[in-house]
Write a protein that holds these residues in place. Sequence first.
Motif, PDB file in Angstrom:
ATOM      1  N   ASP A 183      31.428 -39.988 -71.766  1.00  0.00           N
ATOM      2  CA  ASP A 183      30.944 -41.118 -70.961  1.00  0.00           C
ATOM      3  C   ASP A 183      32.073 -42.065 -70.534  1.00  0.00           C
ATOM      4  N   PHE A 184      33.072 -42.256 -71.409  1.00  0.00           N
ATOM      5  CA  PHE A 184      34.156 -43.207 -71.100  1.00  0.00           C
ATOM      6  C   PHE A 184      35.316 -42.523 -70.374  1.00  0.00           C
ATOM      7  N   GLY A 185      35.315 -41.218 -70.342  1.00  0.00           N
ATOM      8  CA  GLY A 185      36.418 -40.507 -69.674  1.00  0.00           C
ATOM      9  C   GLY A 185      37.718 -40.603 -70.453  1.00  0.00           C
ATOM     10  N   THR A 186      37.617 -40.394 -71.773  1.00  0.00           N
ATOM     11  CA  THR A 186      38.808 -40.475 -72.646  1.00  0.00           C
ATOM     12  C   THR A 186      39.914 -39.530 -72.165  1.00  0.00           C
ATOM     13  N   ASN A 187      41.166 -40.047 -72.133  1.00  0.00           N
ATOM     14  CA  ASN A 187      42.297 -39.208 -71.735  1.00  0.00           C
ATOM     15  C   ASN A 187      43.052 -38.621 -72.918  1.00  0.00           C
ATOM     16  N   ALA A 188      43.012 -39.352 -74.048  1.00  0.00           N
ATOM     17  CA  ALA A 188      43.747 -38.852 -75.219  1.00  0.00           C
ATOM     18  C   ALA A 188      42.972 -39.204 -76.468  1.00  0.00           C
ATOM     19  N   ILE A 189      43.036 -38.318 -77.447  1.00  0.00           N
ATOM     20  CA  ILE A 189      42.355 -38.591 -78.720  1.00  0.00           C
ATOM     21  C   ILE A 189      43.366 -38.544 -79.858  1.00  0.00           C
ATOM     22  N   GLU A 201      34.338 -27.624 -82.341  1.00  0.00           N
ATOM     23  CA  GLU A 201      33.220 -26.779 -82.762  1.00  0.00           C
ATOM     24  C   GLU A 201      31.884 -27.440 -82.400  1.00  0.00           C
ATOM     25  N   ARG A 202      31.807 -28.736 -82.661  1.00  0.00           N
ATOM     26  CA  ARG A 202      30.558 -29.469 -82.405  1.00  0.00           C
ATOM     27  C   ARG A 202      30.299 -29.580 -80.893  1.00  0.00           C
ATOM     28  N   ALA A 203      31.370 -29.804 -80.115  1.00  0.00           N
ATOM     29  CA  ALA A 203      31.203 -29.895 -78.656  1.00  0.00           C
ATOM     30  C   ALA A 203      30.620 -28.582 -78.138  1.00  0.00           C
ATOM     31  N   ASN A 204      31.122 -27.508 -78.684  1.00  0.00           N
ATOM     32  CA  ASN A 204      30.636 -26.189 -78.292  1.00  0.00           C
ATOM     33  C   ASN A 204      29.138 -26.060 -78.585  1.00  0.00           C
ATOM     34  N   GLU A 205      28.743 -26.501 -79.783  1.00  0.00           N
ATOM     35  CA  GLU A 205      27.322 -26.436 -80.155  1.00  0.00           C
ATOM     36  C   GLU A 205      26.468 -27.310 -79.237  1.00  0.00           C
ATOM     37  N   MET A 206      27.063 -28.436 -78.791  1.00  0.00           N
ATOM     38  CA  MET A 206      26.306 -29.365 -77.933  1.00  0.00           C
ATOM     39  C   MET A 206      26.329 -28.923 -76.463  1.00  0.00           C
ATOM     40  N   GLY A 207      27.011 -27.830 -76.195  1.00  0.00           N
ATOM     41  CA  GLY A 207      27.071 -27.313 -74.825  1.00  0.00           C
ATOM     42  C   GLY A 207      28.004 -28.129 -73.940  1.00  0.00           C
ATOM     43  N   ASP A 209      31.776 -28.650 -72.518  1.00  0.00           N
ATOM     44  CA  ASP A 209      33.051 -27.948 -72.370  1.00  0.00           C
ATOM     45  C   ASP A 209      34.171 -28.984 -72.300  1.00  0.00           C
ATOM     46  N   LEU A 210      34.975 -29.057 -73.344  1.00  0.00           N
ATOM     47  CA  LEU A 210      36.047 -30.073 -73.382  1.00  0.00           C
ATOM     48  C   LEU A 210      37.015 -29.899 -72.216  1.00  0.00           C
ATOM     49  N   LYS A 211      37.118 -28.669 -71.718  1.00  0.00           N
ATOM     50  CA  LYS A 211      38.066 -28.415 -70.618  1.00  0.00           C
ATOM     51  C   LYS A 211      37.633 -29.115 -69.335  1.00  0.00           C
ATOM     52  N   GLU A 212      36.348 -29.463 -69.272  1.00  0.00           N
ATOM     53  CA  GLU A 212      35.873 -30.127 -68.046  1.00  0.00           C
ATOM     54  C   GLU A 212      35.982 -31.644 -68.131  1.00  0.00           C
ATOM     55  N   LEU A 213      36.387 -32.173 -69.283  1.00  0.00           N
ATOM     56  CA  LEU A 213      36.516 -33.624 -69.442  1.00  0.00           C
ATOM     57  C   LEU A 213      37.926 -34.061 -69.035  1.00  0.00           C
ATOM     58  N   SER A 237      40.570 -26.032 -76.001  1.00  0.00           N
ATOM     59  CA  SER A 237      40.139 -27.333 -75.479  1.00  0.00           C
ATOM     60  C   SER A 237      40.806 -27.703 -74.153  1.00  0.00           C
ATOM     61  N   GLY A 238      41.853 -26.966 -73.795  1.00  0.00           N
ATOM     62  CA  GLY A 238      42.537 -27.256 -72.535  1.00  0.00           C
ATOM     63  C   GLY A 238      43.411 -28.500 -72.578  1.00  0.00           C
ATOM     64  N   ILE A 239      43.668 -29.042 -73.789  1.00  0.00           N
ATOM     65  CA  ILE A 239      44.527 -30.239 -73.859  1.00  0.00           C
ATOM     66  C   ILE A 239      45.909 -29.840 -74.354  1.00  0.00           C
ATOM     67  N   LYS A 240      46.844 -30.775 -74.286  1.00  0.00           N
ATOM     68  CA  LYS A 240      48.144 -30.600 -74.939  1.00  0.00           C
ATOM     69  C   LYS A 240      48.025 -31.217 -76.320  1.00  0.00           C
ATOM     70  N   ALA A 241      48.382 -30.473 -77.340  1.00  0.00           N
ATOM     71  CA  ALA A 241      48.266 -30.959 -78.713  1.00  0.00           C
ATOM     72  C   ALA A 241      49.649 -31.373 -79.215  1.00  0.00           C
TER      73      ALA A 241
END
Length: 443
Positions: A183-189, A201-207, A209-213, A237-241
């Motif tokens: 909802d907030f459009g987070t750029n970094a966690i 894992e939980r995002a996956n269960e909730m349907g 897709d982190l790659k689309e955020l 996740s499509g992010i840089k770790a």
Amino acid sequence: MSELCRDFESEFHPVSAIDYLQSERLRELQLHRLGAIIAHAYANVEHFRARCDERSLTPSHLKQLSDLALFPFTVKTDLRDTYPFGLFAAPMKDIVRLHASSGTTGKPIVVAYTKADIDVWSNAMMRAFAAYGLHQGDIIQNAYGYGLFTGGLGAHYGAEALGATVIPVSGGNTDRQIMLMKDFGTNAICCTPSYFLHIMERANEMGIDLKELPLRAGIFGAEPWTDAMRDHIEAGSGIKAYDIYGLSEIVGPGVGAECREQNGLHIFEDHFYPEIIDPETGEPLPDGVEGELVFTTLSKYAMPMIRYRTRDITTIMPEPCACGRTIRRIRRIGRRADDMFIIRGINVFPSQVESALLTVEGAVPHYQIVLRREKGLDQMVVRVEVTPEVFSDRVSELESLQARIAAAIERVLTIRVEVRLVEPNAIPRSEGKAKRVIDERAK
Ligand code: DLL
């Protein structure tokens, strides 16, 4: 300035010229600060003065950086023995913050900050965020625990100093983390890598897709994690770790940070002077040689740490970094001097098990190592979770996965250990530092 700031990305991207200072200038600055901090500790910390007096040392013996090796080490038990405030070097009226790190046994260790120390810490954390390519206008979701643990407030002040927008959500409540991210459009966690695995894992269960955020970076630290884990996170996740390193005794998070090269962590060495020593003899080792990391704080006045032995094992990387920063790098911390165990004569570190495990197709990074002592010999069992899909497969497929994991671990450790596949969610999920090793040997 522009010559100094090679990774200047946009007008919003803050750059600290000190990260690009000529090495000779940096060494001068370090020597100047080191002299002042040793004099401060000698004048104000009885424990340090007594140790120096035993060796007939005074601050005047420090004439060049290498003279630091004359001075005594500080170790974790020094903090325990002087609990709670014995190593403070500033009057209580000047101390604006306390943090504490819970040990496995007994009392925690307590650390203190003056207002100026908080600024030093925020400055280091801000430079870490900038090195990851974050800047004003970015939204940073801070899921490190707020409280006595340094992770939450350390990252918080650094993100504010950067001028970013901080979401001070703290750890836990994973569904809400994912909702805010979306909802907030987070750029970094910011969180531990093990907690981010749980979020994935939980995002996956909730349907979801982190790659689309809009999420593009993860700032992961407070526990060891391997390059194999990084690949797993980035692919999923499509992010840089990015890796962030720190410890309460020195300041908290922000002692060192990766840059976008993702090849070693730059130490903010104008504030934290690193040495590598032989963990057995205590002798200083040259850059490029692996040993125990030791830090002296150069600009922290409430609780200066002189030659603090971290127990973390790494190497100072002698080569310059492609990003242009001149502050030195350390290799990622894969192990601590005290987390090794011996199985049938072979030295084993938990990180070796993690890298082996993640080479196996179908294995997930939820694992635990259980140590037991049977007939005087240490035994190790690796418990590995399987996904619900794998779990419902035929027994022969489970057996094949188990054999492949055991073989991958054997390739790394050269010994065969017991691998036990466990059902989905059998291994507790962590919101902070994961407990990878369950030691039942004393039972
Ligand atoms: O964990 C500070 C921190 C908070 C660092 C948030 C990064 C992010 P302590 O609880 O005192 O402080 O634990 C410090 O954790 O000596 C290492 O053994 C380990 N550690 C911290 N960061 C890393 C890392 C915080 N990036 C101890 N890689 C340190 C490997 C790490 N180990």
